[in-house]
Motif scaffolding. Structure first.
Motif, PDB file in Angstrom:
ATOM      1  N   VAL A  35       0.237   4.241  -2.726  1.00  0.00           N
ATOM      2  CA  VAL A  35      -0.227   5.562  -2.331  1.00  0.00           C
ATOM      3  C   VAL A  35       0.828   6.623  -2.626  1.00  0.00           C
ATOM      4  N   ARG A  36       2.104   6.277  -2.488  1.00  0.00           N
ATOM      5  CA  ARG A  36       3.139   7.265  -2.787  1.00  0.00           C
ATOM      6  C   ARG A  36       3.223   7.545  -4.285  1.00  0.00           C
ATOM      7  N   MET A  74      -4.161   9.305   1.692  1.00  0.00           N
ATOM      8  CA  MET A  74      -5.417   8.731   1.200  1.00  0.00           C
ATOM      9  C   MET A  74      -6.570   9.698   1.437  1.00  0.00           C
ATOM     10  N   GLY A 103     -10.590   7.173   0.070  1.00  0.00           N
ATOM     11  CA  GLY A 103      -9.240   7.260  -0.472  1.00  0.00           C
ATOM     12  C   GLY A 103      -8.710   5.899  -0.880  1.00  0.00           C
ATOM     13  N   ARG A 104      -8.938   4.900  -0.054  1.00  0.00           N
ATOM     14  CA  ARG A 104      -8.501   3.543  -0.394  1.00  0.00           C
ATOM     15  C   ARG A 104      -9.183   3.062  -1.665  1.00  0.00           C
ATOM     16  N   LEU A 159      -7.743   4.332  -4.826  1.00  0.00           N
ATOM     17  CA  LEU A 159      -6.448   3.778  -5.202  1.00  0.00           C
ATOM     18  C   LEU A 159      -6.560   2.499  -6.027  1.00  0.00           C
ATOM     19  N   ASP A 175       0.787   8.060   5.387  1.00  0.00           N
ATOM     20  CA  ASP A 175       0.176   7.613   4.139  1.00  0.00           C
ATOM     21  C   ASP A 175      -1.342   7.587   4.236  1.00  0.00           C
ATOM     22  N   GLN A 228       0.826  -1.205   0.000  1.00  0.00           N
ATOM     23  CA  GLN A 228       0.000   0.000   0.000  1.00  0.00           C
ATOM     24  C   GLN A 228       0.865   1.263   0.000  1.00  0.00           C
ATOM     25  N   HIS A 229       1.957   1.201   0.700  1.00  0.00           N
ATOM     26  CA  HIS A 229       2.863   2.361   0.703  1.00  0.00           C
ATOM     27  C   HIS A 229       3.302   2.716  -0.714  1.00  0.00           C
TER      28      HIS A 229
END
Length: 298
Positions: A84-85, A133, A249-250, A253, A129, A80-81
């Motif tokens: 999201v980055r 999100m 936000g999730r 993604l 992070d 996930q890092h």
């Protein structure tokens, strides 16, 4: 803020250095592969051991034979890092350091972390992070709409069957939904708001999704996404809670995660595209996506 923020379905760890090579990473040497980048297997295993050995309370994880779950949680953090980055760089999102500082000063945090596979630095990275999100959600919430057919209150087996049937016969989707429940809502325009399942906003047009209402609720939704639009900001957009922002936000993604591509070393499990998490191999995913037939009636 008086509670420890753990929502959004997954933790995210900052400061991760992902090592890649010119010919692409090898799955046998990687705990996970995200696009052309890798979470090296040896380093990942060493990190889990170090984290658990450094916290006496966390050693219960080993005694309870739940190391596999701990590894899945930590690997979810890593993947996930990376996602999201990547999105944050493209969307020019910035970490809300004030939010991170408030989360890190919550009373009882150190005791909470004694049983987690995160130290303070890792938890701060997760909060950073998570703030990204929520920033993504704020940026899109007031201009995002999804047009969809939706029905709720189904038992899991009924939801799976209905979603599969709609995917096979998309031209009869509305009729199938109405037959399944008189409360089916067709051609609805949905905006992010409290009470609207955020999973709806992860679907691409034409996708058919089946998923639980949330928590331990046994009732499921089936949603057929007809279209999505990011137009002009709406007037009077509902103010979303932190949990709703994190969930949205999730969900936002998901298309990027699918574009980037994620593979998990089978020793740890499999990747769930819609919850953005590592799950046990063979386990049923929390969100079931059904490919739509291109045959007659599509």
């Amino acid at each position: 803020m008086t509670r420890i923020m753990k929502s959004a379905g997954a933790l995210v760890l900052a400061g991760v250095l992902l090592a890649g090579c010119g010919t692409g990473p090898a799955e046998v040497d990687s705990a996970a592969i995200i696009g052309k980048d890798s979470v090296p297997l040896a380093g990942f295993q060493h990190e889990i051991t170090q984290l658990i050995d450094s916290k006496p309370a966390a050693k219960q994880v080993q005694r309870q034979r739940t190391m596999d779950q701990a590894a899945r949680n930590l690997l979810t953090i890593r993947v996930q890092h990376r996602i999201v980055r990547d999105v944050a760089a493209r969307e020019h999102l910035t970490v809300d350091q004030g939010f991170v500082n408030r989360q890190m000063s919550v009373p009882g945090l150190d005791k909470f972390l004694e049983t987690q596979v995160l130290d303070r630095a890792g938890f701060a990275g997760y909060q950073a992070d998570l703030s990204l999100m929520m920033d993504l959600a704020r940026k899109q919430a007031d201009r995002l709409t999804v047009r969809a057919d939706i029905v709720g209150g189904l038992d899991p087996a009924q939801a799976r069957e209905l979603a599969a049937n709609i995917a096979r016969q998309p031209g009869k989707g509305g009729d199938l939904m109405r037959a399944a429940s008189p409360d089916a809502e067709l051609n609805q325009t949905l905006r992010p708001a409290e009470g609207v399942p955020t999973t709806v906003f992860s679907g691409t047009p034409g996708s058919v999704l089946a998923f639980p209402a949330g928590g331990q609720d046994a009732r499921w939704y089936v949603v057929r996404v007809l279209s999505r639009d990011q137009g002009r900001p709406s007037q009077g957009q509902d103010r979303l809670s932190l949990d709703a922002l994190a969930g949205l936000g999730r969900a936002l993604l998901v298309p990027d995660a699918q574009r980037i591509g994620v593979r998990i070393n089978p020793r740890y499990g499999a990747w769930d595209d819609y919850t953005l998490s590592v799950v046990p191999s063979g386990a049923e995913k929390r969100v079931l996506a059904f490919p739509v037939s291109a045959g007659p009636g599509a």
